[in-house]
Design a protein around this motif. Structure first.
Motif, PDB file in Angstrom:
ATOM      1  N   MET A  22       0.850  -1.191   0.000  1.00 31.53           N
ATOM      2  CA  MET A  22       0.000   0.000   0.000  1.00 31.53           C
ATOM      3  C   MET A  22       0.882   1.236   0.000  1.00 31.53           C
ATOM      4  N   GLU A  23       0.263   2.377  -0.253  1.00 28.58           N
ATOM      5  CA  GLU A  23       0.978   3.642  -0.255  1.00 28.58           C
ATOM      6  C   GLU A  23       1.340   4.037   1.175  1.00 28.58           C
ATOM      7  N   ARG A  24       2.588   4.463   1.363  1.00 26.64           N
ATOM      8  CA  ARG A  24       3.039   4.868   2.698  1.00 26.64           C
ATOM      9  C   ARG A  24       2.199   6.027   3.234  1.00 26.64           C
ATOM     10  N   SER A  25       1.800   6.940   2.358  1.00 30.70           N
ATOM     11  CA  SER A  25       1.049   8.119   2.791  1.00 30.70           C
ATOM     12  C   SER A  25      -0.335   7.767   3.313  1.00 30.70           C
ATOM     13  N   GLN A  26      -0.829   6.563   2.991  1.00 35.11           N
ATOM     14  CA  GLN A  26      -2.168   6.163   3.409  1.00 35.11           C
ATOM     15  C   GLN A  26      -2.170   5.377   4.715  1.00 35.11           C
ATOM     16  N   LEU A  27      -1.007   5.070   5.262  1.00 31.10           N
ATOM     17  CA  LEU A  27      -0.946   4.215   6.442  1.00 31.10           C
ATOM     18  C   LEU A  27      -1.660   4.822   7.643  1.00 31.10           C
ATOM     19  N   GLU A  28      -1.598   6.135   7.781  1.00 29.34           N
ATOM     20  CA  GLU A  28      -2.191   6.764   8.957  1.00 29.34           C
ATOM     21  C   GLU A  28      -3.709   6.660   8.975  1.00 29.34           C
ATOM     22  N   THR A  29      -4.318   6.231   7.865  1.00 31.15           N
ATOM     23  CA  THR A  29      -5.773   6.085   7.828  1.00 31.15           C
ATOM     24  C   THR A  29      -6.204   4.653   8.152  1.00 31.15           C
ATOM     25  N   ARG A  30      -5.249   3.782   8.442  1.00 26.41           N
ATOM     26  CA  ARG A  30      -5.552   2.359   8.574  1.00 26.41           C
ATOM     27  C   ARG A  30      -5.650   1.904  10.028  1.00 26.41           C
ATOM     28  N   ILE A  31      -6.391   0.836  10.217  1.00 28.08           N
ATOM     29  CA  ILE A  31      -6.420   0.095  11.474  1.00 28.08           C
ATOM     30  C   ILE A  31      -6.065  -1.350  11.150  1.00 28.08           C
ATOM     31  N   LEU A  32      -5.066  -1.889  11.840  1.00 29.51           N
ATOM     32  CA  LEU A  32      -4.683  -3.282  11.651  1.00 29.51           C
ATOM     33  C   LEU A  32      -5.511  -4.143  12.600  1.00 29.51           C
ATOM     34  N   GLN A  33      -6.328  -4.997  12.032  1.00 30.74           N
ATOM     35  CA  GLN A  33      -7.183  -5.886  12.828  1.00 30.74           C
ATOM     36  C   GLN A  33      -6.623  -7.292  12.752  1.00 30.74           C
ATOM     37  N   ILE A  34      -6.317  -7.888  13.919  1.00 30.24           N
ATOM     38  CA  ILE A  34      -5.793  -9.247  14.000  1.00 30.24           C
ATOM     39  C   ILE A  34      -6.732 -10.045  14.886  1.00 30.24           C
ATOM     40  N   SER A  35      -7.301 -11.096  14.362  1.00 29.25           N
ATOM     41  CA  SER A  35      -8.243 -11.905  15.130  1.00 29.25           C
ATOM     42  C   SER A  35      -7.800 -13.367  15.129  1.00 29.25           C
ATOM     43  N   VAL A  36      -8.144 -14.070  16.200  1.00 28.43           N
ATOM     44  CA  VAL A  36      -7.783 -15.473  16.372  1.00 28.43           C
ATOM     45  C   VAL A  36      -9.062 -16.303  16.372  1.00 28.43           C
ATOM     46  N   TRP A  37      -9.016 -17.447  15.661  1.00 26.85           N
ATOM     47  CA  TRP A  37     -10.212 -18.280  15.484  1.00 26.85           C
ATOM     48  C   TRP A  37      -9.869 -19.746  15.725  1.00 26.85           C
ATOM     49  N   HIS A  38     -10.885 -20.494  16.137  1.00 28.55           N
ATOM     50  CA  HIS A  38     -10.781 -21.950  16.228  1.00 28.55           C
ATOM     51  C   HIS A  38     -11.474 -22.555  15.013  1.00 28.55           C
ATOM     52  N   ALA A  39     -10.745 -23.379  14.264  1.00 29.16           N
ATOM     53  CA  ALA A  39     -11.293 -24.017  13.068  1.00 29.16           C
ATOM     54  C   ALA A  39     -11.772 -25.423  13.430  1.00 29.16           C
ATOM     55  N   GLY A  40     -13.066 -25.579  13.676  1.00 26.19           N
ATOM     56  CA  GLY A  40     -13.614 -26.882  14.015  1.00 26.19           C
ATOM     57  C   GLY A  40     -14.043 -27.645  12.777  1.00 26.19           C
ATOM     58  N   ARG A  41     -14.082 -28.948  12.886  1.00 26.27           N
ATOM     59  CA  ARG A  41     -14.460 -29.771  11.740  1.00 26.27           C
ATOM     60  C   ARG A  41     -15.963 -29.759  11.503  1.00 26.27           C
ATOM     61  N   LEU A  42     -16.732 -29.902  12.566  1.00 28.09           N
ATOM     62  CA  LEU A  42     -18.167 -30.117  12.420  1.00 28.09           C
ATOM     63  C   LEU A  42     -18.991 -28.872  12.660  1.00 28.09           C
ATOM     64  N   LYS A  43     -18.364 -27.760  12.966  1.00 25.16           N
ATOM     65  CA  LYS A  43     -19.115 -26.529  13.189  1.00 25.16           C
ATOM     66  C   LYS A  43     -18.350 -25.342  12.629  1.00 25.16           C
TER      67      LYS A  43
END
Length: 255
Positions: A22-43
């Motif tokens: 991405m453009e360096r000048s646009q970084l200040e408009t961003r929010i970095l979202q990091i989420s953790v998930w459980h990957a189940g087989r049956l649900k």
């Protein structure tokens, strides 16, 4: 983007790098979202927690910020007002209000025995390109742009670009022209631009509204969208180019 799944562990070690371009000048408009998930087989996947890191005041020149840091995972907020301007990518457009010379600005309308003239101008819109869209797992989308000019009488004039197949950074360079019978209507009008991914079902990717701010808009847009519309109205016969931030929609669409 996402990491691989680590099975049968409550202390996963990923050691994976995710890279965004991405453009360096646009970084200040961003929010970095990091989420953790459980990957189940049956649900369905189970949300475990997230971290939101605003980049507005992040010092990318400070070497200490390059070291690993622990962040506490948090639940999703019950209300999303503070995320109403969540970043959905960018759309680059060119726009021009074409007002021909006086000798060619009129259409004639016959009403009984009277003949009256109506001034007509043209709104030229070039959808150039988009970047940082929400991609599919394979790293591509098949995007197109819907354009809807909403006049003061609530009349909606809709057009769209062609679909570009399997793109990461789409470039349309597609021209859309609107004929405006009454130029004064534009000040109380708005132009909605939305980006979609064509698949089995159309997937909304983000949108923006160009207006003078005197009417309801479909998106909580940044100031550049309002400034571009004001420049359009005050500077006819000149091209203006702007990269607009795409946002989530505030309400239902009418496309």
């Amino acid at each position: 983007m996402k990491t691989s799944v680590k099975k049968n562990t409550v202390d996963p070690s990923f050691n994976e790098s995710l890279k965004y371009t991405m453009e360096r000048s646009q970084l200040e408009t961003r929010i970095l979202q990091i989420s953790v998930w459980h990957a189940g087989r049956l649900k369905r996947k189970v949300f475990l927690g997230e971290v939101l890191i605003p980049l507005e005041f992040w010092d990318f020149e400070d070497n200490s910020t390059k070291s690993f840091t622990w962040y506490q995972l948090k639940a999703k907020p019950k209300k999303s007002e503070e995320l109403s301007l969540q970043y959905h990518g960018e759309l680059c457009v060119k726009i021009r209000l074409e007002r021909p010379p006086a000798s060619r600005t009129f259409l004639y309308e016959h009403m009984s025995d009277d003949v009256r003239h109506i001034e007509v101008v043209q709104l030229h819109l070039v959808i150039k390109s988009a970047c940082n869209l929400s991609l599919r797992p394979d790293g591509f989308v098949s995007p197109f742009v819907k354009s809807c000019l909403i006049l003061p009488n609530k009349q909606e004039i809709k057009q769209r670009t062609p679909v570009l197949r399997r793109q990461s950074f789409p470039e349309w360079n597609h021209t859309i022209i609107y004929n405006i019978p009454n130029p004064g209507d534009l000040r109380m009008s708005r132009l909605d631009l939305t980006v979609w991914d064509q698949g089995l079902n159309e997937r909304f990717l983000g949108g923006t509204s160009l207006s003078s701010g005197e009417e309801d808009v479909a998106f909580d847009c940044d100031q550049s969208a309002h400034l571009l519309w004001e420049q359009l109205l005050s500077t006819p016969n000149e091209w203006m180019e702007e990269t607009l931030l795409l946002q989530a929609n505030k309400g239902a669409f009418h496309f």
